[in-house]
Design a protein around this motif. Structure first.
Motif, short mmCIF file in Angstrom:
data_model
loop_
_atom_site.label_atom_id
_atom_site.label_comp_id
_atom_site.label_asym_id
_atom_site.label_seq_id
_atom_site.Cartn_x
_atom_site.Cartn_y
_atom_site.Cartn_z
N GLY A 135 0.99 -1.00 -0.29
CA GLY A 135 0.05 -0.43 0.15
C GLY A 135 1.09 1.24 -0.05
N THR A 136 1.82 0.98 0.13
CA THR A 136 3.22 2.19 -0.12
C THR A 136 2.46 3.06 -1.07
N PRO A 137 2.14 4.81 -1.72
CA PRO A 137 2.31 5.31 -2.34
C PRO A 137 3.74 5.13 -3.27
N SER A 148 -0.09 -2.84 -6.92
CA SER A 148 -1.23 -3.10 -7.02
C SER A 148 -2.08 -3.61 -8.72
N ASN A 162 -3.63 -0.15 -9.32
CA ASN A 162 -3.20 0.72 -9.91
C ASN A 162 -2.84 0.73 -11.56
N GLN A 208 1.26 10.82 -8.01
CA GLN A 208 1.26 8.85 -7.88
C GLN A 208 1.12 8.24 -8.17
N ASN A 267 0.54 2.13 -5.97
CA ASN A 267 1.05 1.07 -4.33
C ASN A 267 1.59 0.24 -4.34
#
Length: 240
Positions: free
Chosen positions: A108-110, A154, A157, A172, A175
């Motif tokens: 989940g980290t951007p 992900s 995305n 962004q 993730n």
């Protein structure tokens, strides 16, 4: 001046165009260098053959060293690939020289685009040990073309993306993906630069044969030229 030298010169002359790839607080964050070579005796076959154990090992190392991210991998000779079939060349020399930089962190980290550009291609490389969801950007730097690859993302995305879509510096774009969608790896970003895509789309080798190192050095710049992790951020080595 060759393309790598032109790239270095352009980035040196345009530092204001470079943004982050992941959120980093230069005052508080440290980066843990995770070595995935045969020299790391902690990484047994039992750990590498079991994704849950591998995840637990990475997470424990980050926690023990009070680091949000692990980092490493550019031109690293990795035994970790010995159980990943897509790196096998059917009895020939294995592709185990890593061409990108891995940034290990929480799912989940951007992930952000470090330069403005457009979407070159995207694809879910859905195989065990592969990239999983992957995005590749094209950057036009006053006539010099650079490509950046983001792997282990992900699946969400990839929804709504179009080839040629404009991406701004610092936007962004993704993730870090969960284990079940990122090629069965502990969550991390594979970040890689290419000067020539060689006709590929949605994918590009993330590792090559050791004997091909000189060839790929001509096409794969060190990602730290954009990440700038070695400039102003303390790098800490793996604790025993």
């Amino acid at each position: 001046m060759d393309a790598s030298a032109r790239l270095s010169a352009w980035l040196k002359d345009h530092p204001q165009t470079i943004s982050k790839v992941v959120d980093i607080d230069t005052d508080t964050d440290r980066l843990l260098k995770l070595e995935l070579t045969s020299a790391n005796k902690e990484l047994s076959i039992d750990i590498l053959d079991n994704t849950d154990r591998f995840c637990a090992w990475v997470n424990q190392k980050l926690a023990d060293n009070n680091c949000r991210y692990g980092i490493g991998g550019y031109m690293e000779l990795r035994t970790i690939y010995d159980n990943r079939t897509q790196f096998d060349t059917t009895g020939e020399e294995r592709r185990n020289l890593h061409l990108g930089v891995d940034i290990w962190g929480d799912a989940g980290t951007p992930v952000y685009a470090p330069l403005a550009g457009t979407i070159h291609s995207f694809q879910d490389n859905d195989n065990f040990g592969d990239y999983g969801p992957t995005i590749i950007l094209t950057h036009n730097l006053d006539g010099l073309t650079l490509y950046s690859l983001y792997g282990h993302l992900s699946r969400t995305n990839l929804v709504g993306l179009t080839v040629g879509q404009r991406i701004e510096s610092g936007q962004q774009i993704a993730n870090l993906g969960e284990v079940h969608e990122n090629g069965n790896w502990p969550p991390h970003l594979h970040f890689q630069l290419m000067l020539d895509m060689e006709g590929k789309a949605g994918d590009y080798f993330g590792a090559c044969k050791k004997s091909e190192k000189d060839k790929y050095l001509q096409n794969i710049p060190d990602p730290d030229i954009l990440l700038r992790f070695s400039n102003g951020i303390i790098l800490t080595t793996l604790s025993s």
